[in-house]
Scaffold this active site. Structure first.
Site, PDB file in Angstrom:
ATOM      1  CE  LYS A  81      -1.357  -0.860 -10.816  1.00  0.00           C
ATOM      2  NZ  LYS A  81      -1.284   0.188  -9.806  1.00  0.00           N
ATOM      3  CD  GLN A 118      -1.650   0.247  -6.025  1.00  0.00           C
ATOM      4  OE1 GLN A 118      -1.024  -0.225  -6.971  1.00  0.00           O
ATOM      5  NE2 GLN A 118      -2.696   1.019  -6.207  1.00  0.00           N
ATOM      6  CG  ASP A 152       2.541   4.696 -10.642  1.00  0.00           C
ATOM      7  OD1 ASP A 152       1.839   4.392 -11.628  1.00  0.00           O
ATOM      8  OD2 ASP A 152       2.370   4.239  -9.500  1.00  0.00           O
TER       9      ASP A 152
END
Ligand code: NDP
Length: 295
Positions: free
Chosen positions: A54, A98, A121
Site C-alpha cells: 500500500k 492494518q 478503509d
C-alpha cells in the site's frame, strides 16, 4: 461455455492511472498532495506485506506516504494517540489501520478513533452504518467490496434486478458487499457457515460473490450457467510443482467453474489488485473533499 475472464490487474491499473493523473492535477492546480498514513501493529508477515504494497503504490502514484510500525504489545491508549495524531495532520487525508489487531486491542474503539473524513478503509462505525441504511451515503466504502462491484460493472453485468448471492458475512468483505449490491437494487441473499442447502441457493444467482476463505469450495455444479462470479478468497494450497511448495487459489473451483460461468475472476489477478486500487481512489477522493472539490 467458457467464461469471460475478469482481469482485475487491468481494471486496477486503469483506476490507478486515473488516480495518478488526478493527484498530479491536485498538486499543480491546488497545491494539495493526497496523503495516506498506515498504522501497522505487530509483526504478522501478511500484514507487513500488505502495508508495504500500500505504501509503495501510494508513492508510485505521486501521493504522500507516511507510516508507523508499532510493537505488538502497544497499549490501546498509545495506539489511539498515534491515530489521533494522524487525524490532526493536514498532510494526511487517509488513515489505514492494518487488521487484524493483536487481541488485547479493541478493534471497534481503534477503528472508531479514525476521523470519518479520513476513514479510507470505510470501517468507521458511522460509515458502516450509513452504508447499511437506505438513502444514506457513507464518505468511504470498504475497498475490497467496492472493487468487487467495479469488476461486475467492468463486464457489463446488470446489477439492478439481478439475483445476487454473497457467501460470507464478515465486516470487511461479505456484509459490505451485500449492502453495495442492495444499493444497486439487486435482490441479495447472504450465506454463512450455518446456511442450509448452499448449492441450491447459489444456483439461483446471476451474481455470486464468494468470500469465505475455503479453497475451491464453490463447485461448478452449483452455478447458474452464465452467472458472473467474483472470487474474493485467497487460500494457499500445497503444490509440489512450485518452488515454494504451494500456490494460491480462490474460494471457487475455478478450472471447472469457468466452463459454466458467464464471467469469472481468477485468483490471483482478480479481486486482489482491486483492493489497493480502491484504497488509492479513496485517498484521492478524501484529498479532493478536503480541498472542497467534491462533497
Ligand atoms: P472471515 O473469516 O472473516 O469470514 C468468512 C465468512 O465465511 C464468515 O461469514 C463465515 O460464516 C463464512 N463461512 C465460513 N465457512 C462457510 C461455509 N462452509 N459456508 C458458508 N459460509 C461460510 O473472512 P474474510 O471475509 O475476511 O475473508 C474471506 C476470504 O477473502 C479469505 O480467503 C481472505 O483471505 C480473502 N480476502 C481477500 C481480500 C482481497 O483483497 N482479495 C481482502 C480480504 C479478504 P460465519 O459468519 O457464520 O462464521
Amino acid at each position: 461455455m467458457t467464461a469471460t475472464l475478469i482481469d482485475g490487474k487491468a481494471v486496477a491499473a486503469s483506476i490507478q492511472q486515473k488516480v495518478r493523473e488526478e493527484a498530479e492535477m491536485l498538486k499543480t492546480k491546488y497545491g494539495v498532495t493526497p496523503g495516506l498514513a498506515t498504522v501497522l501493529v505487530g509483526d504478522n508477515p501478511a500484514s507487513k506485506a500488505y502495508v508495504g504494497s500500500k505504501q509503495k503504490m501510494t508513492q508510485e502514484l505521486g501521493m504522500y506516504s507516511v507510516g508507523v510500525h508499532l510493537p505488538a504489545d502497544i497499549s490501546q491508549d498509545e495506539l489511539l494517540k498515534v491515530i489521533r495524531g494522524y487525524g490532526e495532520d493536514p498532510k494526511v487525508h487517509g488513515i489505514l489501520v492494518q487488521l487484524p489487531l493483536p487481541p488485547h486491542l479493541d478493534q471497534e474503539t481503534v477503528l472508531g478513533a479514525v476521523p470519518i473524513e479520513k476513514d479510507v478503509d470505510g470501517f468507521h462505525p458511522i460509515n458502516v452504518g450509513r452504508l447499511a441504511m437506505k438513502n444514506r451515503e457513507p464518505l468511504f466504502v470498504p475497498c475490497t467490496p467496492a472493487g468487487c462491484i467495479v469488476l461486475i460493472d467492468s463486464v457489463g453485468t446488470k446489477i439492478e434486478g439481478a439475483r445476487a448471492v454473497v457467501l460470507g458475512r464478515s465486516n470487511i468483505v461479505g456484509l459490505p458487499a451485500a449492502f453495495l449490491l442492495l444499493h444497486r437494487n439487486a435482490t441479495v441473499t447472504i450465506c454463512h457457515s450455518r446456511t442450509q442447502n448452499l448449492p441450491d441457493i447459489v444456483r439461483q444467482a446471476d451474481i455470486v460473490i464468494a468470500a469465505i476463505g475455503k479453497p475451491q469450495f464453490v463447485k461448478a455444479e452449483w452455478l447458474k450457467p452464465g452467472a458472473t462470479v467474483i472470487d474474493v478468497g485467497i487460500n494457499a494450497i500445497p503444490d509440489p510443482t512450485k518452488k515454494s511448495g504451494q500456490r494460491l487459489v480462490g474460494d471457487v473451483d475455478f478450472e471447472n467453474a469457468k466452463e459454466v460461468a458467464g464471467a469469472i475472476t481468477p485468483v490471483p489477478g482478480g479481486v486482489g489488485p482491486m483492493t489497493i486500487a480502491m484504497l488509492m481512489q479513496n485517498t484521492l477522493n478524501s484529498a479532493k473533499r478536503a480541498a472542497g472539490l467534491i462533497k
